[in-house]
Design an enzyme around this catalytic site. Structure first.
Site, PDB file in Angstrom:
ATOM      1  CG  HIS A   1      -2.090   0.927   1.125  1.00  0.00           C
ATOM      2  ND1 HIS A   1      -2.253   2.002   1.977  1.00  0.00           N
ATOM      3  CD2 HIS A   1      -3.143   0.960   0.274  1.00  0.00           C
ATOM      4  CE1 HIS A   1      -3.351   2.649   1.658  1.00  0.00           C
ATOM      5  NE2 HIS A   1      -3.915   2.046   0.629  1.00  0.00           N
TER       6      HIS A   1
ATOM      7  CG  ASP B   1      19.229  11.291  -9.731  1.00  0.00           C
ATOM      8  OD1 ASP B   1      19.260  10.159 -10.255  1.00  0.00           O
ATOM      9  OD2 ASP B   1      19.157  12.345 -10.390  1.00  0.00           O
TER      10      ASP B   1
ATOM     11  CG  HIS C   1      -7.338   8.509  -0.854  1.00  0.00           C
ATOM     12  ND1 HIS C   1      -6.070   8.271  -1.342  1.00  0.00           N
ATOM     13  CD2 HIS C   1      -7.819   7.297  -0.475  1.00  0.00           C
ATOM     14  CE1 HIS C   1      -5.807   6.985  -1.288  1.00  0.00           C
ATOM     15  NE2 HIS C   1      -6.846   6.365  -0.765  1.00  0.00           N
TER      16      HIS C   1
ATOM     17  CG  ASP D   1       0.042  20.474  20.724  1.00  0.00           C
ATOM     18  OD1 ASP D   1      -1.196  20.413  20.655  1.00  0.00           O
ATOM     19  OD2 ASP D   1       0.685  20.067  21.707  1.00  0.00           O
TER      20      ASP D   1
END
Length: 486
Positions: A224, A231, A404, A411
């Site tokens: 998932h 690079d 999605h 905080d």
């Protein structure tokens, strides 16, 4: 003849009950959460044959013998690589903010390395912007490109990315692409795999779906992660699959998918690279350990650099770490806690941590899509609303499409972004990745994105919620009971 039939019948009945007893004993002997065990037992006792087959197929975490052996074999070299990386002391953060320190210490103790500093991050909320930036980075690549996605759906700008990747391979860039077999089924049925391989790209179909091996490996264990490394310096991750939302699941009735991606430059690309190399070796048996960070191009001297920790999950990775990270984040909150997720089926521990945060005065908000592409998860999520509302948690239902994005903000300083949904499958099963970012500037950027989501959402009214029809309450409780299995 009657005696034979009687004997066979009794033997069948005996075997039937011995099978149920054996599976029951196996469930009880496994170290698993009580709600999960109870849900499996209920299924087995109500629908014995269906329940037993389902449990043997998806009830336990089976990576498969060959992959499990590869996972064990890779760790000595991976551990040595991590130990060698520690010699690059200049890339590791020595201090963290008070809100992030507990989480970063947890990750360091469990994964063996500290968070890396000196990274530059850019939050991206539009799929076109992500793909255009990615195409530019691919065109400028000098050495190697590695990608892994759950879904690659042909069509739209995804095809432009594919074309640019093939062009890079033709000019000598080493390109590797790993895609989940189930999530990217449309891709593997298209001409694209052959076109890419002919161009020189290594294309791997991860965790192939094979019904003949359903009892040897868990079929719903999925790759998932969504990661791109270029690079050993540029990296992307977040919630977006390689799809053009204008062409993806348009008939699902939930609107366009709304995602969040982070583009990064710095040593975080190396930290993500070792995760990719582990995935690649588990799937192919080939070892591709990344090189150490190049100190000549890393922006270490920049005071504005972000400190990041990668958190990986899945078979072969530190068990329960992402779940622990989410719990630690919730308990570290003092002012506010904002969470966005498309699928909300939390563990009892995570639900308790969220409610406790609200009850001790933390301003807690959860942003969920109003329409969900999974009916089961949608109903199961509703089963938690009453307890959350009673604790003082604000629940926002996003109305601008299928939200999605997977993010947590604590905080205004500790941010979590990545691929992890707040459901059992992401927390306990799949190969996932989350970034923990300790930075107020990035926190402000994420807060702006979450505020935009809230502006397009409807706040759930606790009084109206308590007046919903009885049949909805019954449906919610039914799905709640089976939530440990979703």
């Amino acid at each position: 003849m009657t005696t034979v039939y009687t004997l066979v019948s009794w033997l069948a009945i005996l075997g039937y009950w011995l099978l149920i007893a054996g599976v029951t004993l196996r469930i009880l002997m496994k170290r698993r959460a009580v709600p999960s065990a109870m849900a499996w037992l209920l299924i087995i006792y109500i629908l014995p044959l269906v329940g037993i087959i389902a449990y043997l197929a998806v009830g336990e975490l089976h990576l498969g013998k060959r992959r499990a052996e590869r996972a064990r074999a890779m760790w000595p070299s991976t551990a040595k690589w991590l130990n060698d990386l520690k010699a690059c002391k200049h890339i590791f953060a020595e201090e963290n903010s008070s809100v992030a320190a507990p989480l970063f210490k947890l990750c360091e103790r469990r994964q063996g390395i500290a968070g890396v500093k000196g990274n530059q991050l850019q939050l991206m909320t539009e799929s076109d912007d992500v793909m255009q930036a990615l195409i530019r980075d691919i065109q400028l690549a000098r050495h190697n490109i590695e990608m892994v996605f759950y879904i690659w759906q042909p069509g739209g700008m995804a095809d432009q990315v594919a074309e640019s990747l093939m062009a890079a391979a033709r000019r000598g860039i080493h390109c590797r692409l790993m895609l989940d077999s189930a999530g990217s089924v449309a891709f593997f049925r298209s001409p694209w795999p052959e076109l890419m391989r002919n161009a020189g790209i290594e294309v791997v179909e991860a965790l192939k779906v094979n019904l003949m091996r359903v009892f040897l490996r868990r079929m719903d264990l999925r790759q998932h992660r969504k990661m791109i490394m270029i690079d050993n310096y540029i990296a992307y991750t977040g919630s977006m699959n390689m799809v053009d939302p204008r062409y993806f699941k348009q008939d699902a009735g939930v609107g366009q998918w709304i995602d969040l991606m982070a583009r990064m430059e710095g040593p975080i690309a190396t930290a993500m690279g070792i995760i990719y190399s582990c995935d690649w070796e588990i799937e192919t048996g080939k070892r591709i350990l990344p090189p150490p960070p190049d100190v000549n191009i890393m922006p270490f001297e920049q005071a504005s650099g972000h400190t990041i920790h990668t958190i990986a999950s899945g078979p072969g990775f530190p068990e329960d770490l992402i779940h622990q990270a989410l719990l630690t984040a919730a308990y570290s909150a003092h002012e506010y806690l904002i969470m966005t997720t498309p699928y909300f089926v939390p563990s009892d521990d995570l639900l308790h941590a969220i409610c406790t945060a609200a009850q001790r005065g933390v301003d807690v908000s959860i942003i969920l899509p109003r329409k969900n592409d999974s009916m089961l998860v949608g109903w199961a999520s509703r089963a938690f609303f009453t307890e959350l509302l009673a604790a003082g948690v604000k629940i926002y239902q996003f109305e601008g499409g299928l939200l999605h994005t997977k993010s947590v903000l604590v905080d205004g300083e500790l941010s979590l972004v990545g691929t992890v949904n707040l459901d059992m499958r992401s927390l306990w099963l799949n190969f996932e990745i989350t970034l923990a970012i300790d930075d107020k500037g990035f926190g402000a950027d994420l807060a702006a994105v979450q505020d935009d989501y809230i502006s397009r959402s409807r706040l759930l009214d606790a009084r109206l919620w308590l007046k919903r029809p009885l049949w909805q309450r019954v449906a919610e409780r039914l799905f709640y009971f089976f939530s440990p299995l979703l």
